[in-house]
Design a protein around this motif. Structure first.
Motif, PDB file in Angstrom:
ATOM      1  N   MET A   1       1.678 -16.712  -2.141  1.00  0.00           N
ATOM      2  CA  MET A   1       0.645 -15.802  -2.624  1.00  0.00           C
ATOM      3  C   MET A   1       0.892 -14.384  -2.138  1.00  0.00           C
ATOM      4  SD  MET A   1      -2.637 -18.345  -2.123  1.00  0.00           S
ATOM      5  CE  MET A   1      -3.855 -17.166  -2.706  1.00  0.00           C
ATOM      6  N   LEU A   2       1.377 -14.253  -0.919  1.00  0.00           N
ATOM      7  CA  LEU A   2       1.682 -12.918  -0.394  1.00  0.00           C
ATOM      8  C   LEU A   2       2.806 -12.268  -1.196  1.00  0.00           C
ATOM      9  CD1 LEU A   2       1.270 -10.730   1.767  1.00  0.00           C
ATOM     10  CD2 LEU A   2       2.920 -11.960   3.199  1.00  0.00           C
TER      11      LEU A   2
ATOM     12  N   LEU B   1      -9.818  -1.121  -6.655  1.00  0.00           N
ATOM     13  CA  LEU B   1     -10.066  -2.176  -7.627  1.00  0.00           C
ATOM     14  C   LEU B   1      -8.795  -2.541  -8.387  1.00  0.00           C
ATOM     15  CD1 LEU B   1     -13.489  -1.017  -9.110  1.00  0.00           C
ATOM     16  CD2 LEU B   1     -13.088  -3.109  -7.803  1.00  0.00           C
ATOM     17  N   ILE B   2      -8.057  -1.530  -8.825  1.00  0.00           N
ATOM     18  CA  ILE B   2      -6.836  -1.791  -9.586  1.00  0.00           C
ATOM     19  C   ILE B   2      -5.809  -2.504  -8.722  1.00  0.00           C
ATOM     20  CG2 ILE B   2      -4.854  -0.685 -10.692  1.00  0.00           C
ATOM     21  CD1 ILE B   2      -6.752   1.413 -11.804  1.00  0.00           C
ATOM     22  N   VAL B   3      -5.554  -1.984  -7.542  1.00  0.00           N
ATOM     23  CA  VAL B   3      -4.562  -2.614  -6.666  1.00  0.00           C
ATOM     24  C   VAL B   3      -5.034  -3.999  -6.226  1.00  0.00           C
ATOM     25  CG1 VAL B   3      -3.331  -2.413  -4.475  1.00  0.00           C
ATOM     26  CG2 VAL B   3      -3.681  -0.382  -5.887  1.00  0.00           C
ATOM     27  N   GLY B   4      -6.322  -4.115  -5.912  1.00  0.00           N
ATOM     28  CA  GLY B   4      -6.839  -5.396  -5.448  1.00  0.00           C
ATOM     29  C   GLY B   4      -6.783  -6.476  -6.513  1.00  0.00           C
ATOM     30  N   PHE B   5      -7.193  -6.150  -7.739  1.00  0.00           N
ATOM     31  CA  PHE B   5      -7.189  -7.158  -8.794  1.00  0.00           C
ATOM     32  C   PHE B   5      -5.772  -7.512  -9.236  1.00  0.00           C
ATOM     33  CE2 PHE B   5     -11.667  -6.921  -8.986  1.00  0.00           C
ATOM     34  CZ  PHE B   5     -12.119  -7.956  -9.789  1.00  0.00           C
ATOM     35  N   THR B   6      -4.878  -6.548  -9.269  1.00  0.00           N
ATOM     36  CA  THR B   6      -3.495  -6.876  -9.619  1.00  0.00           C
ATOM     37  C   THR B   6      -2.839  -7.700  -8.515  1.00  0.00           C
ATOM     38  OG1 THR B   6      -2.830  -4.683  -8.787  1.00  0.00           O
ATOM     39  CG2 THR B   6      -3.116  -4.919 -11.170  1.00  0.00           C
ATOM     40  N   ALA B   7      -3.155  -7.391  -7.264  1.00  0.00           N
ATOM     41  CA  ALA B   7      -2.606  -8.196  -6.166  1.00  0.00           C
ATOM     42  C   ALA B   7      -3.148  -9.624  -6.221  1.00  0.00           C
ATOM     43  CB  ALA B   7      -2.938  -7.552  -4.823  1.00  0.00           C
TER      44      ALA B   7
ATOM     45  N   GLY C   1       2.066 -16.358  -7.883  1.00  0.00           N
ATOM     46  CA  GLY C   1       2.895 -16.800  -6.770  1.00  0.00           C
ATOM     47  C   GLY C   1       2.546 -18.206  -6.334  1.00  0.00           C
ATOM     48  N   LEU C   2       1.257 -18.535  -6.338  1.00  0.00           N
ATOM     49  CA  LEU C   2       0.823 -19.886  -5.999  1.00  0.00           C
ATOM     50  C   LEU C   2       1.360 -20.891  -7.008  1.00  0.00           C
ATOM     51  CD1 LEU C   2      -0.875 -21.746  -4.203  1.00  0.00           C
ATOM     52  CD2 LEU C   2      -2.864 -21.173  -5.608  1.00  0.00           C
TER      53      LEU C   2
END
Length: 372
Positions: free
Chosen positions: A139-140, A258-264, A271-272
């Motif tokens: 996930m990271l 919000l953009i960086v958080g939701f895309t991450a 990744g999971l």
């Protein structure tokens, strides 16, 4: 008594109006989505007829191969597991108005990160903590990779669709380099792979089913994503920012975060999916995890109108279509990639149907009120 009754009438009408509006908004994407699927199937039938084959036989084999027996159903559910997570990689950023199509790369990096983390973890920890560590590593890796797409979009104005696609190619190249280089198992001669996971460290099957736990994890991720979007302040802020970024900034909303958080978060889901492919299906990271799940997830997300709950039945449907490819190849003499043609047809039709949303009086309570 009459005064009470008269006062209750507007309230009742208000609730009825709200119920009608809520129903219309929920029915429109379902109706148009089903219509797009039917139109796509009709166009695909013409393609099959042009090849001199029977569309009815093809659809019968699709049903038989995907859902005609308990074995087929379990196979379809297993194939749907990664689609649930890769579709979220598209659906979550879409709430901010972003079109991210790099789930395949995040899946690849997640798979190789999980395999790399397994090298020490399987020697230091028992199976469950080791699997948790592998999932976090995957996930990271996926979150950082797709999070960079969001950062490029917000801080440098780089188009997220192009950057995510290009970064997907880079991620696949990085995975191949690692699998064929420093992480390669010397015993994997013809098929470069990382060292295989011990049997005790593989993800098992659901009770009474031949379907791995990745399917349940995918459903849980869809439910949690829906709750995040629909019931939290972050989800509300994301919907506002997706509607009008400039207005959201004027109101003081943290659009960049919000953009960086939701895309991450979207990348973490993909990744999971890579970790699950390694720990539940392949047993190691190798080229087989690049099976197009990231790209098929795009179709699933668009058919579901980026609704995390709607992703669940759509992923199962597409998983069933994928599962029927081998049967179609054997019985009709068509290539296994025939189902990819169907998926492409559905994708083109659903994109064309984007112009129809909000244009039907049947689904627009405001037009009802204007014409009454």
């Amino acid at each position: 008594m009459d005064e009470v009754s008269e006062a209750a009438i507007p309230a009742a009408g208000s609730w009825a109006g709200r119920l009608a509006e809520w129903t219309a908004r929920r029915l429109e994407p379902v109706a148009i989505g089903l219509g797009a699927i039917l139109i796509g199937l009709m166009l695909f039938s013409l393609f099959i007829l042009a090849l001199g084959k029977s569309p009815l036989m093809l659809f019968q084999l699709m049903y038989t191969g995907g859902f005609g027996s308990w074995f087929s159903i379990q196979n379809s559910l297993s194939r749907a597991a990664p689609l649930l997570l890769t579709a979220l990689c598209v659906a979550l950023p879409a709430r901010l108005g972003l079109i991210v199509i790099g789930g395949e790369g995040a899946l690849a990096l997640g798979g190789v990160a999980a395999a790399a983390a397994a090298l020490p973890l399987t020697h230091l920890l028992s199976p469950f903590p080791a699997l948790i560590g592998m999932a976090l590593a995957a996930m990271l890796a996926g979150g950082v990779w797709i999070g960079c797409v969001g950062a490029l979009r917000h801080y440098r104005g780089v188009n997220e669709t192009i950057s995510s696609l290009l970064m997907s190619y880079i991620a696949i190249a990085v995975m191949n380099q690692l699998v064929e280089g420093v992480l390669r198992d010397p015993a994997s001669l013809n098929k470069p792979s990382t060292p295989p996971l011990p049997a005790d460290y593989m993800i098992g099957a659901l009770p009474g089913m031949d379907v791995h736990w990745g399917f349940a994890i995918g459903i849980a991720a869809c439910v949690v994503s829906y709750l995040l979007i629909e019931t939290t302040t972050w989800g509300f802020a994301a919907r506002i920012a997706g509607g009008n970024t400039r207005a959201a900034e004027v109101q003081g909303l943290p659009v960049g975060r919000l953009i960086v958080g939701f895309t991450a978060l979207a990348g973490a889901c993909a990744g999971l999916a890579g970790m699950i492919e390694v720990a539940a299906v392949q047993g190691s990271a190798n080229g087989a995890i690049i099976a197009g799940y990231g790209y098929t997830g795009i179709l699933v997300a668009f058919l579901a109108r980026h609704n995390p709950l709607a992703i669940i039945p759509i992923a199962i449907l597409i998983g069933g279509i994928d599962a029927s490819g081998g049967l179609i190849q054997r019985r009709m003499g068509l290539p296994d990639a025939t189902v990819l043609v169907l998926q492409g047809t559905l994708f083109i039709v659903i994109l064309a149907c984007e112009t129809l949303y909000g244009r039907f009086k049947l689904f627009n309570p405001e037009l009802w009120r204007r014409n009454l």
